[in-house]
Scaffold this motif. Structure first.
Motif, PDB file in Angstrom:
ATOM      1  N   ASP A   1       0.803  -1.222   0.000  1.00  0.00           N
ATOM      2  CA  ASP A   1       0.000   0.000   0.000  1.00  0.00           C
ATOM      3  C   ASP A   1       0.834   1.269   0.000  1.00  0.00           C
ATOM      4  N   THR A   2       2.099   1.144  -0.021  1.00  0.00           N
ATOM      5  CA  THR A   2       2.928   2.354   0.075  1.00  0.00           C
ATOM      6  C   THR A   2       2.537   3.421  -0.917  1.00  0.00           C
ATOM      7  N   GLU A   3       2.801   3.045  -2.149  1.00  0.00           N
ATOM      8  CA  GLU A   3       2.608   4.018  -3.207  1.00  0.00           C
ATOM      9  C   GLU A   3       1.128   4.245  -3.446  1.00  0.00           C
TER      10      GLU A   3
ATOM     11  N   ALA B   1      -0.555   7.056  -1.879  1.00  0.00           N
ATOM     12  CA  ALA B   1      -0.409   8.369  -2.476  1.00  0.00           C
ATOM     13  C   ALA B   1      -1.523   8.646  -3.477  1.00  0.00           C
TER      14      ALA B   1
ATOM     15  N   ARG C   1       3.942   4.916  -9.010  1.00  0.00           N
ATOM     16  CA  ARG C   1       4.755   5.814  -8.195  1.00  0.00           C
ATOM     17  C   ARG C   1       4.129   7.192  -8.216  1.00  0.00           C
TER      18      ARG C   1
ATOM     19  N   PRO D   1      19.275  14.106   5.258  1.00  0.00           N
ATOM     20  CA  PRO D   1      18.929  12.692   5.391  1.00  0.00           C
ATOM     21  C   PRO D   1      17.848  12.246   4.415  1.00  0.00           C
ATOM     22  N   PHE D   2      17.924  10.992   4.086  1.00  0.00           N
ATOM     23  CA  PHE D   2      16.893  10.377   3.272  1.00  0.00           C
ATOM     24  C   PHE D   2      16.169   9.357   4.122  1.00  0.00           C
ATOM     25  N   SER D   3      15.054   8.904   3.599  1.00  0.00           N
ATOM     26  CA  SER D   3      14.374   7.845   4.335  1.00  0.00           C
ATOM     27  C   SER D   3      13.822   6.830   3.361  1.00  0.00           C
ATOM     28  N   GLU D   4      13.680   5.633   3.812  1.00  0.00           N
ATOM     29  CA  GLU D   4      12.937   4.641   3.039  1.00  0.00           C
ATOM     30  C   GLU D   4      11.826   4.123   3.918  1.00  0.00           C
ATOM     31  N   SER D   5      10.803   3.632   3.275  1.00  0.00           N
ATOM     32  CA  SER D   5       9.670   3.182   4.077  1.00  0.00           C
ATOM     33  C   SER D   5       9.913   1.754   4.534  1.00  0.00           C
ATOM     34  N   ARG D   6       9.200   1.396   5.541  1.00  0.00           N
ATOM     35  CA  ARG D   6       9.388   0.093   6.154  1.00  0.00           C
ATOM     36  C   ARG D   6       8.009  -0.524   6.366  1.00  0.00           C
ATOM     37  N   HIS D   7       7.907  -1.809   6.101  1.00  0.00           N
ATOM     38  CA  HIS D   7       6.632  -2.482   6.289  1.00  0.00           C
ATOM     39  C   HIS D   7       6.847  -3.657   7.202  1.00  0.00           C
ATOM     40  N   SER D   8       5.820  -3.976   7.905  1.00  0.00           N
ATOM     41  CA  SER D   8       5.920  -5.163   8.743  1.00  0.00           C
ATOM     42  C   SER D   8       6.077  -6.384   7.853  1.00  0.00           C
ATOM     43  N   LEU D   9       6.950  -7.275   8.257  1.00  0.00           N
ATOM     44  CA  LEU D   9       7.171  -8.467   7.460  1.00  0.00           C
ATOM     45  C   LEU D   9       6.138  -9.547   7.742  1.00  0.00           C
ATOM     46  N   ALA D  10       5.373  -9.322   8.794  1.00  0.00           N
ATOM     47  CA  ALA D  10       4.414 -10.360   9.169  1.00  0.00           C
ATOM     48  C   ALA D  10       3.314 -10.447   8.123  1.00  0.00           C
TER      49      ALA D  10
ATOM     50  N   ILE E   1      18.684   2.302   3.276  1.00  0.00           N
ATOM     51  CA  ILE E   1      19.077   3.424   4.136  1.00  0.00           C
ATOM     52  C   ILE E   1      19.802   2.905   5.373  1.00  0.00           C
TER      53      ILE E   1
ATOM     54  N   ARG F   1       7.543   3.643  10.563  1.00  0.00           N
ATOM     55  CA  ARG F   1       7.275   3.174   9.204  1.00  0.00           C
ATOM     56  C   ARG F   1       8.372   3.587   8.226  1.00  0.00           C
ATOM     57  N   ASN F   2       9.448   4.177   8.741  1.00  0.00           N
ATOM     58  CA  ASN F   2      10.530   4.520   7.817  1.00  0.00           C
ATOM     59  C   ASN F   2      11.884   4.321   8.486  1.00  0.00           C
ATOM     60  N   VAL F   3      12.927   4.433   7.680  1.00  0.00           N
ATOM     61  CA  VAL F   3      14.292   4.448   8.185  1.00  0.00           C
ATOM     62  C   VAL F   3      14.951   5.687   7.623  1.00  0.00           C
ATOM     63  N   VAL F   4      15.582   6.459   8.470  1.00  0.00           N
ATOM     64  CA  VAL F   4      16.190   7.714   8.034  1.00  0.00           C
ATOM     65  C   VAL F   4      17.696   7.572   8.101  1.00  0.00           C
ATOM     66  N   GLY F   5      18.360   8.049   7.051  1.00  0.00           N
ATOM     67  CA  GLY F   5      19.820   7.989   7.071  1.00  0.00           C
ATOM     68  C   GLY F   5      20.393   8.226   5.697  1.00  0.00           C
TER      69      GLY F   5
ATOM     70  N   LEU G   1      14.280  13.036   3.312  1.00  0.00           N
ATOM     71  CA  LEU G   1      13.649  12.978   2.001  1.00  0.00           C
ATOM     72  C   LEU G   1      13.354  11.521   1.676  1.00  0.00           C
TER      73      LEU G   1
ATOM     74  N   ASP H   1      12.061   6.291  -1.890  1.00  0.00           N
ATOM     75  CA  ASP H   1      11.536   5.014  -2.312  1.00  0.00           C
ATOM     76  C   ASP H   1      11.614   4.951  -3.820  1.00  0.00           C
TER      77      ASP H   1
END
Lengths: 346, 519, 312
Positions: free
Chosen positions: A20-22, A25, A38, A119-128, B26, B238-242, B468, B471
């Motif tokens: 559901d990430t994208e 949006a 995207r 800084p940048f970030s990436e999203s994270r999802h539960s693996l369950a 990240i 829900r994110n990782v920053v770095g 930022l 993804d």
């Protein structure tokens, strides 16, 4: 079967949900491939601060990083020269470190100051997985297993038998054959009735060899250097009128003649962890174990008076033969060295 | 050319798809996330130098007459293992450097694992979903300690041989199977001829192979589960920053690897480690005072020393003294360590997923417990040097030993409440732990005083820039320096959960640009 | 930039200089280990004269020894060396014992109540021998008295045999590197650095204090010379191609260095590498909602460059 199909459909239907990430949006058109789903990048400005490098003066940072690499080049060249000329460890190591230090320094400066500083970030999802996914997996696993395995009880048993035998048989090369069984080797040493006391060169020890307050390490002649038969022969004192050192009361009878002419012999193997108890403090007449500092009182049947050792050092009964040589009246009357399960009370 | 090569592989292995995601992985920008990397890189040093050492080391207990260059041992009977270690140190070019680097790297390896583990513990990074990785990591610690001991024993010198003698007694002390286990492990009664070759194959093949596999699993789980992160601006569960793996983190971490190698090299240049030629070959009836194992076994040695002289005897059997400090204590230690995530979850009833790290002060009970337990092992480590301490401080050995018995109980009991109190106090001070900006007092010509704030230094303040999201939608495309970046003119559309990025007033012209789309 | 920055940079520079200076210093010290523990007496007076005790020329020396004895020793040991309340008699102890206790500085005591400890000898070699001559003249030596070694020659000592005997008989207390260590009950096995060959020989033969006594029956005369040779040639000048020997106490010191220098340096490097480079635009000047932000810049290497780059 019908229920199962229905469930699979449910899964298929819900399979978009973890992705559901994208989708959140709201821009992904249905039917588009996931890779194309995207959001527009318009929200990110090209000149966003995250994309800037940290160095305000990139040229300068470049020079600094570059000088790190040049330093590395010099260091490695120096290492080569030091190796070629067979210089000492210091020069080899220092040129080596300068080389790697310069390399590391340059790389870190490069990464830290000449690359986007974030800084940048990436999203994270539960693996369950969802409960439904899990259930389908278990259902599939169990139902296939039922067909394949459960009805073939004989095969399962036969397979188990074969692998069981393999397991037992493997235990022999990988465990049993590794060493002999302990047998009696932990209980007795090479000391026998009448064994001469010889030093490490094989020379028999006779009266008068030791000074008062001296010691030497002795062995039986057939086990010179033996790890378990090593024994400390100590000349504690000039003997009393009886000719024997007086044992403590609890051994008054048993050990009355074990220490002739002021000489006494104890096993050199510590009863705690087996180290050689080679430290004899002459004035205090104590033996100290160098490993864990157990202290044994030589004048009191080597009873431990300090430290972790739980038992006294076994005493070797001595006598002096007609030629003046020291010999053992008998072997040790208890196992020497540290304890073990089968040892018990003896 | 490279293009074609890459395409060749890509068509067969399909790298581009998952590889693209990997580039954006990240890594948090905080130094404490690099402690584990110290361990990883010193492990690489260990592998590299270890391979070199195997080329010259002869794993054999066979007695030979030493004919090398070291005069005090020439003509003496020594084992081939010892002789080849001396040869490695004196005759092989680079040999001493490689030996010393190997040993120093081992010390750093275990040390950094411990520090890494402390960081994980005190910040609660072991909680769901990372319990498995905690178990893998603590298994690695056990294997590292064990393998370090094996390697330390290989040269067959007087000091390490005494350690093997003690370890034989330790194995022997296990109830029921002890003497059999010892005989099977050592190929017979001590000392036997099997120790060096057996320890060798365990040290260079079996344990390293297991460790490589576990390190792979450790990192694999890390990638799959992604990093934890400290609370901070824009940091959410829900994110990782770095920094992204490519290129920023790769550059930094490669540099860091080289720095770790350099540190190992500096230690090897300045400090001599394990000069086995001064110790001489191991002979069962010879011994030196002041013998200790390497520090990571030191706590066991300390426990052996301060253990009271108790022993259980009855029914024809015996549980020897060494069993309690050397089998039971490490058994409980590593058992509790491995199971800690579940123990804590049971105690707190917290079974939720956690991606944001705790600050130690916010978990005063855990922090105090961890500090107390750690202080206990630290006291044990100190107790392994009782004789050296007594000698340097000119105190009676008996007094030192008795004090350590007392300290081993007292110190944890003091550390726990003190740590707990400190945590509670820090909780009430929100700015605790943050650096304060200096004030400068200026004295004017006429004698008046004014106070101005000092210039800001890095780390004085908190980053103002939001992370930022990196993804699928944002791309790094390095542009040639000097070419103006194409401004993006499509309609701005903020992501719902992300605050609008800060538009700073810095001039345009960064060296990266973002394309509108990516195919 | 501003004054404070210059100060900061200067401080770092001087720190770097200090570190490198100590680095070099440590190295010189390591290289000069042999100088730290000078071995051998500066004036090695041949003790052979002692054997000719009845020569008429000895009368003067006997008088000199008597004077020194009365002035320095008689308070405790008695004017006729027959012992006192706090000191043992010296009649018949033998020349080696007297020589050893005087040349090691154990005697005379700093205070009558003090414990014997290593300190610079109060008398020069000739004076010591005078006292030895005087004390040994008071009573016949007991059987087994080794006497002061005359013309101890270790140039042909077999150090390999010496090392082997040392490991068997000496290392259990003095440690294998000769660093010395504490025994039970406040007793110390002293370090073997900075003792003369004569002292080593005499200590083996006489067993001072708690040290056991090794007569010719356990260690032959040739073996004693071997051990003395090993101690003087190798223990006191150890082959340390790998760097500083860290006091010869083995893994205790090594672990300390490995943890605090090795892991410490790596952590300092991590501090520098791990934190995001910041510029002034990044930070607002008040530190609210502080994350676990970069909290230190005590980086090991290249600290000042780091700052310059960020602020340039």
């Amino acid at each position: 079967m019908a229920t199962k199909t229905a469930r699979v459909e449910t899964i298929t239907g819900s399979s978009h949900m973890p992705d559901d990430t994208e989708a959140a949006a709201g821009s992904g058109e249905p039917g588009a491939s996931p890779r194309r789903v995207r959001i527009p990048v318009a929200s990110v400005r090209a000149d966003a601060p995250q994309f800037q490098i940290a160095a305000k003066n990139p040229r300068r940072a470049e020079i600094v990083a570059g000088s790190g690499f040049l330093m590395a080049a010099v260091g490695f060249a120096g290492f080569g020269a030091a190796y070629w000329q067979n210089y000492s460890n210091f020069w080899l190591a220092i040129t080596f470190s300068v080389g790697f230090g310069g390399l590391g320094y340059g790389m870190v400066i490069w990464g830290k100051y000449l690359m986007p500083r974030g800084p940048f970030s990436e999203s994270r999802h539960s693996l369950a997985p969802t409960q439904a996914q899990r259930e389908v997996f278990i259902e599939d696993f169990a139902s296939r297993g039922k067909v394949a395995v459960e009805r073939r009880g004989f095969l399962v048993k036969a397979l188990g038998l074969a692998s069981g035998i393999l397991g037992v048989v493997l235990a022999f090369p990988f465990i049993r054959s590794l060493g002999p069984l302990p047998g009696k080797t932990l209980r007795q040493t090479a000391w026998r009735r009448g064994s001469y006391l010889v030093d490490i060169t094989g020379r028999r020890i006779k009266t008068g060899d030791l000074e008062v307050g001296g010691f030497t390490t002795v062995f039986p002649p057939d086990d010179i250097g033996g790890a378990y038969s090593q024994t400390m022969l100590i000349r504690v004192d000039t003997p009393p009128a009886s000719g024997y050192l007086t044992p403590p009361p609890q051994f008054a009878k048993q050990r009355a003649t074990w220490a002739p002419q002021g000489y006494i012999a104890f096993s050199k193997v510590c009863t705690h962890a087996g180290c050689p108890v080679g430290l004899y403090q002459e004035l205090t007449k104590k033996m100290l174990c160098p490993c864990h500092q157990s202290l044994f009182d030589v004048t009191d049947a080597a009873i431990p008076i300090f430290g972790p050792a739980p038992r006294p050092l076994p005493q070797l009964p001595l006598y002096i033969d007609d030629d003046g040589y020291f010999r053992a009246q008998d072997g040790y009357d208890e196992p020497v060295g540290p304890g073990y399960w089968e040892r018990g009370n003896d | 050319m490279i293009d074609a090569l890459f395409t060749w592989f890509d068509e067969r292995l399909g790298i581009s798809g998952s590889g693209r995601k990997m580039l954006n992985k990240i890594f948090p920008d905080h130094w404490s996330f690099l402690i584990g990397e110290v361990a990883l890189y010193s492990f690489i040093v260990l592998l590299g130098t270890g391979v070199f050492l195997t080329l010259y080391f002869v794993p054999s207990s066979k007695v030979v007459i030493y004919e090398g260059t070291y005069a005090p041992l020439r003509g003496q009977p020594v084992s081939e293992a010892f002789a080849s270690t001396l040869n490695l140190s004196f005759a092989v070019r680079d040999g001493l450097l490689m030996r010393q680097m190997h040993h120093w790297a081992a010390n750093i390896f275990v040390g950094s694992i411990v520090v890494h583990m402390l960081r994980i513990f005190f910040t609660g990074a072991f909680r769901k979903p990372r319990e498995l990785n905690w178990i893998v990591g603590s298994t690695l610690l056990i294997l590292a300690i064990f393998n370090g001991f094996l390697g330390y024993s290989l040269p067959d010198d007087l000091v390490s041989g005494t350690g093997i003698r003690i370890s034989f007694s330790i194995v022997e002390s296990i109830p029921l199977i002890g003497s059999y286990a010892a005989f099977f492990l050592f190929g017979g009664n001590f000392p036997g001829n099997s120790i060096v070759p057996r320890f060798y194959i365990l040290h260079v093949l079996v344990l390293p192979a297991i460790m490589v596999a576990l390190i792979g699993a450790h990192l694999g789980m890390l990638v799959r589960q992604k990093h934890t992160q400290f609370p901070g601006r824009g940091h959410t569960p829900r994110n990782v920053v770095g920094s992204p793996l490519w290129p920023t983190f790769i550059a930094k971490t490669t540099g860091f690897m080289f720095l770790t190698v350099a540190v190992t090299g500096i230690l090897s240049a300045l400090f001599q480690i394990n000069p086995v030629w001064l110790y001489g070959p191991y002979v069962p009836y010879k011994v030196s005072y002041a013998v200790q194992p390497d520090w990571y076994m030191g706590w066991l040695d300390g426990a052996l020393r301060i253990m009271p002289s108790w022993e259980i005897v009855g029914f024809g059997h015996m549980i020897p003294n060494v069993f309690f400090p050397a089998i039971l204590l490490p058994g409980i230690t590593f058992g509790v360590l491995q199971m800690w995530p579940f123990i804590e979850a049971r105690l707190t009833g917290d079974h939720a997923e956690h991606q944001i790290l705790d600050r130690p002060r916010d978990r005063p009970k855990r922090t105090a417990f961890g500090a107390a337990v750690f202080s206990f092992y630290f006291v044990l480590l100190g107790a392994s040097a009782t004789d050296v301490l007594a000698n340097y401080l000119s105190i009676s050995l008996n007094v030192v030993l008795t004090s350590f018995r007392f300290l081993a109980i007292a110190v944890p009991l003091i550390v726990f409440p003190v740590t707990y109190r400190i945590c509670k106090e820090m909780q009430s001070v929100p700015t605790a732990g943050q650096r304060k900006r200096a004030n400068i007092v200026l004295r004017s010509a006429v004698g008046g005083y004014t106070t101005v704030r000092a210039d800001q230094r890095p780390g004085d303040a908190v980053p103002r820039v939001d992370p930022l999201p990196l993804d699928e939608d944002v791309e790094f495309v390095p542009a040639m320096a000097g070419i103006p970046v194409v401004s993006d003119d499509s309609p701005a559309q903020s992501r719902p959960e992300e605050p609008a990025p800060d538009t700073s007033d810095r001039p345009r012209g960064g060296i990266f640009r973002i394309p509108r789309d990516y195919r | 930039m501003t004054a404070s920055h210059a100060t900061w940079r200067r401080a770092l520079l001087s720190l770097a200089l200090l570190v490198s200076a100590s680095f070099v210093g440590v190295f010189l010290l390591g290289g000069g280990r042999a100088e730290v523990y000078p071995s051998g007496n500066s004036t090695e007076v041949d003790a052979t004269s002692l054997t000719s005790q009845d020569s008429p020329a000895a009368a003067n020396q006997l008088a000199g020894g008597r004077t020194l004895f009365v002035e320095n020793c008689s308070t405790c040991h008695g004017i006729d060396a027959s012992g006192g309340d706090r000191a043992p008699p010296l009649l018949g102890v033998g020349g080696a014992t007297v020589d050893l206790w005087l040349s090691s500085g154990w005697m005379p005591l700093a205070e009558p109540t003090a414990e014997p400890e290593r300190k610079p000898a109060k008398f020069d070699r000739a004076q010591v021998l005078e006292i030895v001559r005087y004390v040994t003249s008071l009573a016949p030596a007991l059987p087994g008295d080794p006497g002061v070694p005359s013309g101890l020659d270790i140039s042909h000592a077999n150090v390999a045999e010496g090392f082997s005997m040392f490991a068997l008989n000496c290392a259990p207390c003095h440690t294998i590197t000769g660093a010395g260590d504490a025994l039970a009950g406040g007793i110390q096995a002293p370090p073997l650095h900075g003792v003369t060959k004569t002292m080593v020989w005499e200590a083996i033969r006489t067993g001072p204090g708690n040290m056991p006594r090794f007569g010719p029956g356990t260690i032959s005369p040739a073996q004693v010379v071997d051990i003395v040779g090993y101690v003087v040639k190798d223990i006191q000048r150890p082959v340390s191609p790998g760097g500083l020997s860290l006091g010869g106490v083995g893994p205790v010191a090594e672990g300390f260095v490995g943890l605090f220098v090795g892991v410490g340096l790596c952590l300092l490097a991590a501090l520098w590498v791990g934190d995001r480079a910041e510029t002034e635009e990044d930070g607002e000047h008040d530190g609210h909602d502080g994350p676990e932000g970069p909290d230190g810049d005590e980086d090991g290497e290249g600290g000042d460059d780091h700052r310059e780059l960020a602020h340039a």
